[in-house]
Design a protein around this motif. Structure first.
Motif, mmCIF file in Angstrom:
data_model
loop_
_atom_site.group_PDB
_atom_site.id
_atom_site.type_symbol
_atom_site.label_atom_id
_atom_site.label_comp_id
_atom_site.label_asym_id
_atom_site.label_seq_id
_atom_site.Cartn_x
_atom_site.Cartn_y
_atom_site.Cartn_z
ATOM 1 N N TYR A 80 37.272 39.769 30.757
ATOM 2 C CA TYR A 80 37.642 38.513 30.096
ATOM 3 C C TYR A 80 36.432 37.829 29.479
ATOM 4 O O TYR A 80 35.356 37.817 30.079
ATOM 5 N N ALA A 97 34.671 35.605 19.047
ATOM 6 C CA ALA A 97 35.484 36.514 19.860
ATOM 7 C C ALA A 97 36.270 37.504 19.005
ATOM 8 O O ALA A 97 36.624 38.588 19.470
ATOM 9 N N ARG A 98 36.509 37.137 17.748
ATOM 10 C CA ARG A 98 37.222 38.044 16.843
ATOM 11 C C ARG A 98 36.487 39.366 16.697
ATOM 12 O O ARG A 98 37.093 40.424 16.519
ATOM 13 N N ILE A 102 37.081 42.070 23.662
ATOM 14 C CA ILE A 102 37.311 41.625 25.040
ATOM 15 C C ILE A 102 38.482 40.635 25.037
ATOM 16 O O ILE A 102 38.522 39.735 24.201
ATOM 17 N N PRO A 103 39.437 40.778 25.994
ATOM 18 C CA PRO A 103 40.519 39.786 26.090
ATOM 19 C C PRO A 103 39.942 38.378 26.198
ATOM 20 O O PRO A 103 38.982 38.152 26.944
ATOM 21 N N PHE A 104 40.559 37.454 25.481
ATOM 22 C CA PHE A 104 39.933 36.148 25.258
ATOM 23 C C PHE A 104 40.757 34.993 25.823
ATOM 24 O O PHE A 104 41.947 34.865 25.550
ATOM 25 N N GLY A 128 40.139 38.572 42.287
ATOM 26 C CA GLY A 128 40.396 40.006 42.143
ATOM 27 C C GLY A 128 40.991 40.394 40.803
ATOM 28 O O GLY A 128 41.491 41.505 40.625
ATOM 29 N N PHE A 129 40.942 39.490 39.826
ATOM 30 C CA PHE A 129 41.562 39.751 38.526
ATOM 31 C C PHE A 129 40.618 40.424 37.532
ATOM 32 O O PHE A 129 41.032 40.836 36.458
ATOM 33 N N LYS A 176 31.374 41.167 40.431
ATOM 34 C CA LYS A 176 31.694 41.130 41.856
ATOM 35 C C LYS A 176 30.466 41.407 42.725
ATOM 36 O O LYS A 176 30.336 40.888 43.831
ATOM 37 N N SER B 2 41.348 44.752 43.967
ATOM 38 C CA SER B 2 41.509 44.471 42.542
ATOM 39 C C SER B 2 42.990 44.422 42.196
ATOM 40 O O SER B 2 43.792 45.202 42.699
ATOM 41 N N LYS B 3 43.337 43.485 41.380
ATOM 42 C CA LYS B 3 44.724 43.333 40.959
ATOM 43 C C LYS B 3 44.921 43.856 39.550
ATOM 44 O O LYS B 3 45.920 43.577 38.913
ATOM 45 N N ARG B 4 43.949 44.606 39.059
ATOM 46 C CA ARG B 4 44.005 45.082 37.686
ATOM 47 C C ARG B 4 44.935 46.289 37.543
ATOM 48 O O ARG B 4 44.985 47.166 38.397
ATOM 49 N N LYS B 7 44.278 48.598 31.370
ATOM 50 C CA LYS B 7 43.096 48.011 30.737
ATOM 51 C C LYS B 7 43.081 46.480 30.678
ATOM 52 O O LYS B 7 42.047 45.858 30.775
ATOM 53 N N GLN B 8 44.253 45.882 30.461
ATOM 54 C CA GLN B 8 44.237 44.456 30.161
ATOM 55 C C GLN B 8 45.198 43.628 31.017
ATOM 56 O O GLN B 8 45.361 42.434 30.780
ATOM 57 N N VAL B 10 46.964 42.245 34.717
ATOM 58 C CA VAL B 10 46.811 42.049 36.157
ATOM 59 C C VAL B 10 48.183 41.881 36.798
ATOM 60 O O VAL B 10 49.112 41.343 36.185
ATOM 61 N N LEU B 12 50.350 40.210 39.759
ATOM 62 C CA LEU B 12 50.314 39.038 40.633
ATOM 63 C C LEU B 12 51.064 39.387 41.906
ATOM 64 O O LEU B 12 52.291 39.288 41.972
ATOM 65 N N MET B 123 47.387 32.993 37.845
ATOM 66 C CA MET B 123 46.225 33.590 38.506
ATOM 67 C C MET B 123 45.642 32.636 39.543
ATOM 68 O O MET B 123 45.221 33.055 40.621
ATOM 69 N N ILE B 188 46.405 39.403 29.135
ATOM 70 C CA ILE B 188 45.650 38.510 28.244
ATOM 71 C C ILE B 188 45.251 39.303 27.000
ATOM 72 O O ILE B 188 44.743 40.420 27.096
ATOM 73 N N GLY B 189 45.489 38.709 25.836
ATOM 74 C CA GLY B 189 45.297 39.434 24.584
ATOM 75 C C GLY B 189 43.891 39.346 24.025
ATOM 76 O O GLY B 189 43.089 38.490 24.402
ATOM 77 N N LYS B 190 43.620 40.269 23.108
ATOM 78 C CA LYS B 190 42.391 40.228 22.315
ATOM 79 C C LYS B 190 42.706 39.588 20.954
ATOM 80 O O LYS B 190 43.846 39.618 20.502
ATOM 81 N N ILE B 191 41.669 39.088 20.305
ATOM 82 C CA ILE B 191 41.872 38.495 18.980
ATOM 83 C C ILE B 191 41.993 39.609 17.937
ATOM 84 O O ILE B 191 41.193 40.542 17.919
ATOM 85 N N ILE B 327 46.153 35.713 18.203
ATOM 86 C CA ILE B 327 46.054 36.127 19.607
ATOM 87 C C ILE B 327 47.432 36.004 20.246
ATOM 88 O O ILE B 327 48.270 35.217 19.782
#
Lengths: 341, 341
Positions: A80, A97-98, A102-104, A128-129, A176, B2-4, B7-8, B10, B12, B123, B188-191, B327
């Motif tokens: 993130y 960020a464009r 990386i997720p933003f 843990g996210f 971590k 880890s809750k991942r 790639k993007q 998580v 809950l 989260m 969570i998205g990327k731009i 986004i």
């Protein structure tokens, strides 16, 4: 499994590590008293870009990319990017960020954004996210002047309580693991508005929020000012710092011998003519990533409470007669002390 | 721990529960096809306030207070208010939060803010940092017009691809426990910026971000469109919806028989003359808090993917020749299905 401590504070059990930071500043900041702590000093505040806004965005991009490089990681490793800035619609962050894969997560907390993004990033790691998250923010004097006050071309006179928006960007990479300074507690602040309306005196407007958050942090954790080597507010400036210190004394907390305000430190106020000192998201960002982080890495500071402070008005709200709401978030950062205390 | 997931995304683990929601809308939204799902419909869009901006802030205040009341809680029970809006410096949220005694986290994700605030709140609850958190956002047609486009007094003609900013605010209260719809995954998205520059065609600008986030959500979770009863994007409008649907088909995901766009649904586009449909942070907020939540509570929808979408340009960035970054963040909400699947 609640991590709550007292009313407003959370304890970060896993102690997220700040494994790398980068500070990028403009030429004026690069001539100030903290110049030796900054990583990148721009030669001019446009930095080859077509506008101040694009220059600000480019500063943030540099701060983020340099931070990832320092940690020997790639964009793909970072889960993130948590960032924000002062420009309308977070232009600096969004356009930085464009170009970063990386997720933003975009934040707005005015000048409190560094400790806001550090708080959210710390919680995301501790929860843990994420394996890695970057907290970043920026501000730019010339972009802020024309958005919040008057364009520089108008040559307006500055009042004695005015502050000088820092041209700078700071990024912190949280992970971590690692033997680095780590965040231990986060105290998210409430909005405080004591009716101040002078947008050339933001320090006084933000001071009550700083006082409230610091007091709450002490009450929640049972700590006293003695616990910390340094308590650093974001950009209250000379006047706001004085008010904060005095108000906290009335609540029984004397922080005077370990208290700095990043805005009060970043410029030589006399020689650099910055009146009450520096301000802007970038202020506590570059002082945090520069002066504070580097002193922690060298063992000169072991326990720091970083309290970035934000004035949440907009030019429109001020024109519509509203006063200035303030907010402050506190993050406890430690390194090299007794970790079990 | 880890809750991942992938790639993007998580997962809950604790499935944070959405124990109450409130939707407040303006008169035009209150005459639209979804009118029966809204909690509070204003009689006029100033709602007795002196400005559109103050009216927007007051809508958000109402949405938050009503939500707390519905859950039989007090402000003091809520650990975080996570909110944002479209106004410069988050005026609507900041001034609403000023009058609410809850620690405040300000976000800016343009019209993606509802799923951004729901993601962060989820989260925070799942990470053990809060017992209760509120996710909220708002937008106001008349305030947005004069900030982003032209003041209404100018009577500008609207282009065929233009959308109508929703006057509305939605708030969701999340908790650890309760027999209510719950969030299960956050992506969570990327731009994404494909170079679109027409600020009267935001749907096309945001569609690539929606496609990227939805595709990534499927890849990360191993789910297919079949898993969901409903996939709802935020405010792509008629045109953006079409593009999103077609692009996802090219990636092998046919969502056509369960796909709505909140902006496409909220108005009768012909009769209410809203061209491509609704937009604004408030759009997916009130459709999410109204239509979607209420249908889930009634068992009519069991698995929903809410994907609010944001166009991250500013009037300044557009004037400086920049294209429109988009986004989208996706949150999976479920209720009454097989919880162990």
């Amino acid at each position: 499994m609640s991590k709550r401590v007292g009313k407003q504070t959370v304890k970060l059990e896993s102690k997220p590590k700040i494994i790398a930071t980068t500070s990028v500043v403009g030429p004026k900041e690069g001539k100030g008293p903290l110049k030796d702590y900054f990583d990148i000093i721009l030669q001019d505040d446009l930095d080859g870009k077509e506008s101040f806004e694009k220059a600000e965005s480019s500063m943030m991009y540099k701060a983020i990319e340099e931070t990832i490089k320092k940690a020997n990681l790639n964009e793909q490793d970072i889960n993130y990017l948590v960032a924000g800035d002062l420009l309308n619609q977070l232009s600096a962050s969004n356009f930085a960020a464009r170009d970063i894969d990386i997720p933003f997560i975009g934040l707005y907390g005015a000048c409190s954004t560094m400790s806001e993004s550090l708080s959210i990033s710390s919680m995301i790691i501790d929860g843990g996210f994420a394996d890695y998250a970057i907290a970043a923010t920026s501000s730019h004097f010339s972009a802020a002047e024309r958005q919040f006050r008057v364009p520089l071309e108008m040559g307006s006179q500055r009042t004695p309580t005015a502050q000088w928006t820092v041209t700078g960007s700071g990024a912190m990479l949280l992970a971590k693991e690692g033997n680095y300074p780590y965040t231990t507690h986060v105290t998210i602040g409430k909005i405080k508005d004591y009716g101040k309306t002078d947008t050339n005196d933001m320090g006084s407007a933000m001071a009550p929020a700083a006082v409230d958050t610091i007091k709450q942090h002490f009450q929640d954790t049972g700590r006293t000012p003695k616990y910390y080597d340094l308590i650093a507010t974001g950009d209250l400036g000379q006047l706001g710092k004085k008010i904060t210190q005095e108000l906290l004394k009335e609540y029984g907390y004397d922080i005077s011998n370990k208290y700095i305000d990043c805005g009060d430190e970043i410029f030589d106020k006399e020689k650099q003519k910055t009146n009450c000192g520096g301000s802007g998201c970038g202020c506590s960002a570059v002082v945090g990533c520069g002066y504070i982080y580097k002193n922690m890495m060298q063992g000169k500071l072991k326990r720091v409470l970083l309290v970035s402070t934000g004035a949440l008005m907009s030019p429109t709200s001020s024109l519509q007669g509203e006063s200035i709401p303030g907010i402050a978030h506190a993050v406890s950062i430690e390194f090299g002390g007794n970790q079990n205390e």
